[in-house]
Design a protein around this motif. Structure first.
Motif, mmCIF file in Angstrom:
data_model
loop_
_atom_site.group_PDB
_atom_site.id
_atom_site.type_symbol
_atom_site.label_atom_id
_atom_site.label_comp_id
_atom_site.label_asym_id
_atom_site.label_seq_id
_atom_site.Cartn_x
_atom_site.Cartn_y
_atom_site.Cartn_z
ATOM 1 N N MET A 1 17.443 20.914 17.448
ATOM 2 C CA MET A 1 18.672 20.779 16.666
ATOM 3 C C MET A 1 19.197 22.149 16.271
ATOM 4 O O MET A 1 20.401 22.406 16.358
ATOM 5 N N GLU A 2 18.302 23.035 15.828
ATOM 6 C CA GLU A 2 18.705 24.400 15.459
ATOM 7 C C GLU A 2 19.322 25.122 16.656
ATOM 8 O O GLU A 2 20.364 25.755 16.537
ATOM 9 N N GLU A 3 18.654 25.036 17.800
ATOM 10 C CA GLU A 3 19.124 25.726 19.002
ATOM 11 C C GLU A 3 20.510 25.269 19.434
ATOM 12 O O GLU A 3 21.244 26.030 20.048
ATOM 13 N N HIS A 4 20.858 24.038 19.123
ATOM 14 C CA HIS A 4 22.139 23.482 19.566
ATOM 15 C C HIS A 4 23.161 23.348 18.439
ATOM 16 O O HIS A 4 24.177 22.674 18.595
ATOM 17 N N GLU B 1 30.162 15.321 12.389
ATOM 18 C CA GLU B 1 29.147 15.970 13.214
ATOM 19 C C GLU B 1 28.822 15.156 14.468
ATOM 20 O O GLU B 1 28.535 15.716 15.517
ATOM 21 N N VAL B 2 28.864 13.832 14.350
ATOM 22 C CA VAL B 2 28.626 12.981 15.522
ATOM 23 C C VAL B 2 29.711 13.237 16.564
ATOM 24 O O VAL B 2 29.421 13.350 17.765
ATOM 25 N N GLU B 3 30.952 13.359 16.116
ATOM 26 C CA GLU B 3 32.035 13.688 17.054
ATOM 27 C C GLU B 3 31.771 15.023 17.730
ATOM 28 O O GLU B 3 31.942 15.172 18.939
ATOM 29 N N ARG B 4 31.332 16.012 16.966
ATOM 30 C CA ARG B 4 31.037 17.325 17.520
ATOM 31 C C ARG B 4 29.891 17.224 18.533
ATOM 32 O O ARG B 4 29.920 17.860 19.587
ATOM 33 N N ALA B 5 28.895 16.411 18.231
ATOM 34 C CA ALA B 5 27.766 16.237 19.149
ATOM 35 C C ALA B 5 28.230 15.624 20.469
ATOM 36 O O ALA B 5 27.823 16.074 21.547
ATOM 37 N N PHE B 6 29.109 14.615 20.396
ATOM 38 C CA PHE B 6 29.595 14.004 21.633
ATOM 39 C C PHE B 6 30.443 14.982 22.444
ATOM 40 O O PHE B 6 30.372 14.990 23.674
ATOM 41 N N HIS B 7 31.206 15.831 21.773
ATOM 42 C CA HIS B 7 31.965 16.858 22.492
ATOM 43 C C HIS B 7 31.018 17.834 23.183
ATOM 44 O O HIS B 7 31.248 18.238 24.329
ATOM 45 N N ALA B 8 29.947 18.210 22.496
ATOM 46 C CA ALA B 8 28.956 19.112 23.097
ATOM 47 C C ALA B 8 28.304 18.462 24.315
ATOM 48 O O ALA B 8 28.096 19.126 25.342
ATOM 49 N N LEU B 9 28.002 17.174 24.225
ATOM 50 C CA LEU B 9 27.426 16.462 25.368
ATOM 51 C C LEU B 9 28.411 16.382 26.532
ATOM 52 O O LEU B 9 28.031 16.577 27.695
ATOM 53 N N ALA C 1 30.032 18.316 31.909
ATOM 54 C CA ALA C 1 31.023 18.943 32.789
ATOM 55 C C ALA C 1 30.438 20.185 33.480
ATOM 56 O O ALA C 1 30.811 20.494 34.614
ATOM 57 N N ARG C 2 29.517 20.887 32.817
ATOM 58 C CA ARG C 2 28.908 22.098 33.390
ATOM 59 C C ARG C 2 27.650 21.812 34.200
ATOM 60 O O ARG C 2 27.140 22.688 34.893
ATOM 61 N N SER C 3 27.149 20.595 34.110
ATOM 62 C CA SER C 3 25.876 20.262 34.740
ATOM 63 C C SER C 3 25.949 20.345 36.263
ATOM 64 O O SER C 3 26.938 19.947 36.880
#
Length: 97
Positions: A24-27, A58-66, A71-73
């Motif tokens: 969690m800290e790393e991300h 924060e959940v919205e931010r997490a889904f954006h990060a995912l 997209a980069r995977s």
């Protein structure tokens, strides 16, 4: 056997939580530690409204990060060796349990 599994989970709970906190800290979601600790006090424990509002954002931010990570995977949408993966996972579980 079920009791043994529960014991193993309880035995390693702190280790799993520390691993989770590190990820969690790393991300950029280190603040979730407080949420996990509060919810660990009791599943039916109510969260104060400011915490609910904060973590809804924060959940919205997490889904954006995912979505960004997806997209980069470089991984394919579907694995080409599902049978091999299933066999490996089953073997791993049988050896562990």
């Amino acid at each position: 056997m079920k009791l043994t599994r529960s014991y193993k989970l309880a035995e390693h709970r702190d280790l799993v939580l520390e691993w989770l906190y590190t990820l969690m800290e790393e991300h950029g979601f280190g603040g979730a530690r407080e949420l996990i600790e509060q919810k660990s006090r009791g599943e039916l424990a109510e969260l104060p409204e400011p915490i609910v509002e904060h973590w809804s954002r924060e959940v919205e931010r997490a889904f954006h990060a995912l979505d960004d990570a997806l997209a980069r995977s470089r991984l394919p949408d579907e694995p080409s060796n599902v049978g091999e993966i299933d066999a490996w996972l089953l073997g791993l579980r049988r050896r562990a349990w």
